[in-house]
Design a protein around this motif. Structure first.
Motif, PDB file in Angstrom:
ATOM      1  N   ALA A 169       0.873  -1.175   0.000  1.00  9.98           N
ATOM      2  CA  ALA A 169       0.000   0.000   0.000  1.00  9.98           C
ATOM      3  C   ALA A 169       0.908   1.221   0.000  1.00  9.98           C
ATOM      4  O   ALA A 169       1.675   1.435   0.933  1.00  9.98           O
ATOM      5  CB  ALA A 169      -0.914   0.004   1.223  1.00  9.98           C
ATOM      6  N   ALA A 170       0.860   2.015  -1.075  1.00  5.80           N
ATOM      7  CA  ALA A 170       1.777   3.147  -1.217  1.00  5.80           C
ATOM      8  C   ALA A 170       1.018   4.356  -1.749  1.00  5.80           C
ATOM      9  O   ALA A 170      -0.090   4.244  -2.308  1.00  5.80           O
ATOM     10  CB  ALA A 170       2.928   2.787  -2.159  1.00  5.80           C
ATOM     11  N   THR A 171       1.615   5.533  -1.576  1.00 13.11           N
ATOM     12  CA  THR A 171       0.994   6.754  -2.073  1.00 13.11           C
ATOM     13  C   THR A 171       0.977   6.739  -3.597  1.00 13.11           C
ATOM     14  O   THR A 171       1.868   6.186  -4.249  1.00 13.11           O
ATOM     15  CB  THR A 171       1.755   7.991  -1.580  1.00 13.11           C
ATOM     16  N   ALA A 172      -0.016   7.386  -4.169  1.00 13.37           N
ATOM     17  CA  ALA A 172      -0.228   7.329  -5.611  1.00 13.37           C
ATOM     18  C   ALA A 172       0.913   7.951  -6.399  1.00 13.37           C
ATOM     19  O   ALA A 172       1.148   7.585  -7.561  1.00 13.37           O
ATOM     20  CB  ALA A 172      -1.547   8.023  -5.960  1.00 13.37           C
ATOM     21  N   GLU A 173       1.647   8.895  -5.780  1.00 16.24           N
ATOM     22  CA  GLU A 173       2.715   9.579  -6.498  1.00 16.24           C
ATOM     23  C   GLU A 173       3.857   8.645  -6.902  1.00 16.24           C
ATOM     24  O   GLU A 173       4.563   8.900  -7.891  1.00 16.24           O
ATOM     25  CB  GLU A 173       3.291  10.717  -5.649  1.00 16.24           C
ATOM     26  N   ARG A 194      -4.549  10.205  -1.367  1.00 20.58           N
ATOM     27  CA  ARG A 194      -5.048  10.885  -0.174  1.00 20.58           C
ATOM     28  C   ARG A 194      -5.299  12.368  -0.398  1.00 20.58           C
ATOM     29  O   ARG A 194      -5.532  13.114   0.555  1.00 20.58           O
ATOM     30  CB  ARG A 194      -4.056  10.702   0.980  1.00 20.58           C
ATOM     31  N   HIS A 195      -5.262  12.815  -1.640  1.00 24.70           N
ATOM     32  CA  HIS A 195      -5.442  14.232  -1.929  1.00 24.70           C
ATOM     33  C   HIS A 195      -6.928  14.560  -2.027  1.00 24.70           C
ATOM     34  O   HIS A 195      -7.774  13.699  -2.229  1.00 24.70           O
ATOM     35  CB  HIS A 195      -4.732  14.611  -3.227  1.00 24.70           C
ATOM     36  N   GLY A 196      -7.215  15.825  -1.883  1.00 25.57           N
ATOM     37  CA  GLY A 196      -8.587  16.270  -2.000  1.00 25.57           C
ATOM     38  C   GLY A 196      -9.330  16.268  -0.684  1.00 25.57           C
ATOM     39  O   GLY A 196      -8.837  15.809   0.356  1.00 25.57           O
ATOM     40  N   LYS A 197     -10.531  16.798  -0.723  1.00 24.30           N
ATOM     41  CA  LYS A 197     -11.338  16.953   0.486  1.00 24.30           C
ATOM     42  C   LYS A 197     -11.664  15.621   1.136  1.00 24.30           C
ATOM     43  O   LYS A 197     -11.652  15.483   2.350  1.00 24.30           O
ATOM     44  CB  LYS A 197     -12.622  17.711   0.137  1.00 24.30           C
ATOM     45  N   ASP A 198     -11.980  14.612   0.317  1.00 22.70           N
ATOM     46  CA  ASP A 198     -12.359  13.297   0.838  1.00 22.70           C
ATOM     47  C   ASP A 198     -11.217  12.294   0.713  1.00 22.70           C
ATOM     48  O   ASP A 198     -11.451  11.077   0.658  1.00 22.70           O
ATOM     49  CB  ASP A 198     -13.589  12.774   0.091  1.00 22.70           C
ATOM     50  N   GLY A 199      -9.974  12.783   0.666  1.00 24.72           N
ATOM     51  CA  GLY A 199      -8.835  11.900   0.450  1.00 24.72           C
ATOM     52  C   GLY A 199      -8.675  10.844   1.521  1.00 24.72           C
ATOM     53  O   GLY A 199      -8.423   9.677   1.223  1.00 24.72           O
ATOM     54  N   ARG A 200      -8.821  11.228   2.769  1.00 23.24           N
ATOM     55  CA  ARG A 200      -8.639  10.262   3.863  1.00 23.24           C
ATOM     56  C   ARG A 200      -9.699   9.178   3.828  1.00 23.24           C
ATOM     57  O   ARG A 200      -9.394   7.985   3.960  1.00 23.24           O
ATOM     58  CB  ARG A 200      -8.681  10.986   5.204  1.00 23.24           C
ATOM     59  N   ASN A 201     -10.943   9.580   3.654  1.00 22.05           N
ATOM     60  CA  ASN A 201     -12.029   8.589   3.612  1.00 22.05           C
ATOM     61  C   ASN A 201     -11.877   7.670   2.410  1.00 22.05           C
ATOM     62  O   ASN A 201     -12.145   6.463   2.491  1.00 22.05           O
ATOM     63  CB  ASN A 201     -13.377   9.301   3.567  1.00 22.05           C
ATOM     64  N   ARG A 202     -11.434   8.229   1.290  1.00 18.93           N
ATOM     65  CA  ARG A 202     -11.239   7.411   0.084  1.00 18.93           C
ATOM     66  C   ARG A 202     -10.116   6.405   0.294  1.00 18.93           C
ATOM     67  O   ARG A 202     -10.209   5.244  -0.131  1.00 18.93           O
ATOM     68  CB  ARG A 202     -10.943   8.328  -1.104  1.00 18.93           C
TER      69      ARG A 202
END
Length: 601
Positions: A169-173, A194-202
Motif C-alpha cells: 500500500a503506497a501513495t499514488a505519487e 489521499r489528496h482532496g477533500k475526501d482523500g482520507r475517507n477514500r
C-alpha cells in the motif's frame, strides 16, 4: 611516494580535527535547562507533556571509524549502487508489459521478488535471520489479510516483498517515478490517493475493499506512515486496523548494525542510503514473524486501540534497544518543516502534535506558522525566547519596564528560573489567548498582568495596562483606536458594576467573569495586548473545531449585541485584529467578513 604518504597523513589529521571540533561544539545536557512539573511555578494548568527520549526523526552521528570506512569502501559502494540501478532498470523493462497491458503479471511479480533477494545480497545481507513464531506449516500469506511492519530503512519493503506474497500500500505519487513506478505497478501495488477533500475517507475505503476481497493477496502496510530511527517506533495510524480483521505483525530488528545507523531519516535520499549500505562489509537484519493478532472485545477492535495493541506487542521483541514514542506522522512533518526545510533552531520533538491538537486545539499548519513567528522573535537563534528578546518584541526596556513585562513574560514562561521560553511553552501561551477551555489560565494571566500588587485588581489597572501596552501603530486613526478602547471600557464597566466595586481579589475577579460569561472578553484583551505585539494573527481555520460545533457557532447570536466585538467559534474566541494579515503563514488568510477594517499589513 613520500609526498603521497604526507598528503594522506594530512588528510587523516584533517578528518581527526573535524571530528574533534564537532565533539567540542556539540550541545551538552547542561546547555539546556530541563523543566519538570515541580519547577512549573506559574499557575497554569494546561501545559502539554514533555518528552526527553531519543529523537525519532534523526539518526545518531557518524563516528570517526565509520567515516574512514566509507572513505575506503567508496569504490565498492559505487559498484554496488551501479548494480542496484541496473537491476531496477532491468526490472522496469521486464515490468513494462505487465504494467501497461497486464501481461503475465503473476510471473513478472515472482521475478521481481527474486530480484529483491539479489539486491539484498548485493548490499551485504548475506544471511538473513528469520524467526517465525507461527505454528509449523502455517502459510503466513494466508494467516491474515493484512501484514504490518515497523518502518525504519529503505530496505523494509524489499524484505517484505521477498519473504511474503503481499502487495504494497503506497501513495499514488510513487507510480510516476521513472523505472521504479513500473516495477510497483507490476507488483500489483495498491496506490492510495489521499489528496482532496475526501482523500482520507477514500484511502480508508480502498484499504477496506482490498482486505475484504479474499481473491487478492494480503496487503502490506507500514502503519507508522513514515520512517523513524531504529531506536524508536512512533504511533500507528488506524487505517490498517479499520476492517477489524486479524493482522500479521512482522518485526525488523536492525540493532546488530553497531557501526552505522541504518535509519532512513533526516536530510537524506534513497541513493545516499544505498550508498551508505554499500560501504558496509556486511549488513544485519533479524526478522521476527508474529502470530496473527485480533482483539476479542468490541473496545479492543476500535482502530486506535487495535493499533496500539499491535504496536505494544511488536515493541516487546525490540527491547531494550528500541523505545515506543507517542510521536506520529504529523510530528515528522513538523520536524521536517522546522528543522530541515527552514533550518529553525527549534525543539519540535519535545512535545506531540496529537496532544497539541487535543489540548491546545492547534492545527499542524498553525504550529508551522507559529514556528516561523517564534524563529523571528528568537534573535540570537538559540531555540529559546530570552526575556530581553521578548521585551524587544514589545519595544519595552527590560529593566525600566520589568514589573509589567515580567508578568506578560509569565504568559509563556514555564520555568521562571531559566528566563527563557521554549517553543512548546510559546504554543501554550498562544492557545491561552484563544481557546475557551483554557479560560481559567487566561483569567489568571490577565489578573497577574494587570494587578499592581498581585493581591487585588482595579478598573484603572486594566485600563492602564491597555493604554501602555497597546500598539497604536496598528490602528489607522484615532477613531479606530477609540472603537477598540470603548470595547475594553465596556468590559471593565460590566466587571466592576459601573464603578460600584472598587477592587477585587483573584477569586472575586474569576467568579465575576465566569458568572457573567465574560471569558471571551478576557481572551480578546490578551489577543490585543500580546498577539498584536507579536504580530500573530489566527482565524477559526487555524484551530481544530468539530464541524457540528462550527455550524452551531454560526447559528449562535452575539449576546453582547456588538457584532464587531467578537466572533466566538465553539471552543475558540477569535478577535479580529486591525491591520494584521497572515501573509507570511503557510496558507495566507485574507480579510475577514467582520467588517471592522480591511487588513493592510
Amino acid at each position: 611516494m613520500s609526498s603521497v604518504l604526507l598528503v594522506y597523513v594530512c588528510f587523516l589529521c584533517l578528518i581527526f580535527w573535524i571530528e574533534w571540533y564537532k565533539f567540542q561544539s556539540k550541545k551538552r545536557d547542561g546547555d539546556f535547562i530541563k523543566e519538570s512539573w515541580e519547577q512549573y511555578n506559574v499557575r497554569v494548568h494546561s501545559r502539554v507533556s514533555k518528552y526527553n527520549g531519543p529523537n525519532p526523526f534523526e539518526r545518531r552521528e557518524t563516528s570517526f571509524y565509520e567515516a574512514m570506512k566509507r572513505l575506503l569502501m567508496t569504490p565498492i559502494a559505487l559498484v554496488r549502487v551501479a548494480l542496484f540501478v541496473i537491476l531496477v532498470m532491468l526490472g522496469a523493462i521486464v515490468s513494462y508489459p505487465a504494467s501497461k497491458w497486464r501481461f503475465q503479471r503473476k510471473a513478472t511479480s515472482k521475478l521481481l521478488r527474486f530480484c529483491c533477494r539479489i539486491i539484498l545480497f548485493i548490499f551485504g545481507f548475506y544471511d538473513i535471520a528469520v524467526t517465525n513464531l507461527n505454528q509449523k506449516g502455517v502459510n503466513i500469506n494466508k494467516a491474515a489479510r493484512i501484514i504490518v511492519a515497523n518502518h525504519h530503512t529503505v530496505f523494509d519493503g524489499i524484505f517484505l516483498l521477498y519473504f511474503t506474497d503481499a502487495v504494497i500500500a503506497a501513495t499514488a505519487e510513487l507510480q510516476y517515478i521513472p523505472f521504479f513506478g513500473n516495477c510497483m505497478i507490476a507488483l500489483n501495488t495498491l496506490f492510495i490517493d489521499r489528496h482532496g477533500k475526501d482523500g482520507r475517507n477514500r484511502a480508508k475505503q480502498q484499504i477496506i475493499d482490498h482486505v475484504n476481497n479474499d481473491n487478492l493477496p494480503p496487503l502490506m502496510i507500514f502503519p507508522q506512515g513514515t520512517t523513524t530511527s531504529i531506536a524508536t517506533i512512533s504511533t500507528f495510524k488506524p487505517g490498517a486496523f479499520l476492517s477489524g480483521k486479524p493482522v500479521l505483525p512482522v518485526v525488523f530488528d536492525w540493532s546488530h548494525n553497531t557501526n552505522w545507523d541504518v535509519s532512513y531519516v533526516g536530510e537524506t535520499g534513497m541513493l545516499k542510503e544505498v550508498f551508505y549500505a554499500g560501504c558496509q562489509f556486511i549488513n544485519y537484519c533479524h526478522i521476527t514473524i508474529l502470530p496473527p493478532i485480533c482483539p476479542t472485545t468490541k473496545e479492543g477492535l476500535e482502530p486506535y486501540n487495535f493499533a496500539e495493541t499491535v504496536r505494544q506487542e511488536m515493541g516487546k521483541y525490540l527491547q531494550p534497544h528500541c523505545q515506543l514514542t507517542p510521536h506520529s506522522l504529523t510530528d515528522h512533518l513538523l520536524h521536517d518543516f522546522a528543522n530541515h526545510r527552514n533550518k529553525f533552531n527549534i525543539d519540535v520533538v519535545g512535545f506531540f502534535m496529537d496532544e497539541i491538537g487535543q489540548k491546545l486545539k492547534l492545527r499542524t499548519k498553525t504550529v508551522q506558522y507559529l514556528a516561523k513567528k517564534f524563529s523571528d522573535l528568537d534573535l540570537n537563534g538559540n531555540g529559546y525566547l530570552e526575556y530581553d528578546e521578548f521585551c524587544a518584541a514589545f519595544k519595552r526596556d527590560p529593566v525600566k519596564h520589568f514589573e509589567k513585562m515580567s508578568k506578560l513574560f509569565q504568559l509563556f514562561q514555564v520555568n521562571n528560573n531559566s528566563n527563557r521560553i521554549g517553543f512548546d511553552e510559546f504554543l501554550n501561551g498562544v492557545s491561552i489567548c484563544f481557546v475557551d477551555s483554557m479560560i481559567n489560565d487566561a483569567i489568571r494571566v490577565m489578573f497577574d498582568g494587570c494587578s499592581v500588587d498581585n493581591k487585588v485588581i482595579r478598573q484603572s489597572d486594566i485600563l492602564n495596562v491597555y493604554n501602555k501596552q497597546i500598539d497604536k501603530e496598528r490602528f489607522q486613526d484615532d477613531t479606530e483606536y477609540n472603537k477598540y478602547f470603548d470595547q475594553v471600557q465596556f468590559f471593565v464597566n460590566v466587571v466592576f458594576d459601573y464603578n460600584k466595586i472598587q477592587e477585587m481579589d483573584f477569586n472575586q475577579f474569576h467568579h465575576t467573569i465566569v458568572n457573567k460569561d465574560l471569558g471571551n472578553f478576557v481572551q480578546q484583551f490578551l489577543q490585543i495586548i500580546v498577539m498584536m505585539r507579536l504580530k500573530i494573527k489566527l482565524n477559526k481555520e487555524d484551530f481544530k473545531i468539530p464541524d457540528h460545533d462550527q455550524k452551531q457557532a454560526k447559528q449562535s447570536p452575539d449576546v453582547s449585541g456588538n457584532n464587531n466585538m467578537k466572533r466566538r467559534v465553539s471552543n475558540v474566541v477569535i478577535h479580529q485584529h486591525p491591520r494584521i494579515r497572515r501573509t507570511d503563514s503557510i496558507m495566507s488568510v485574507g480579510a475577514t467578513d467582520m467588517g471592522i477594517t480591511k487588513n493592510t499589513l
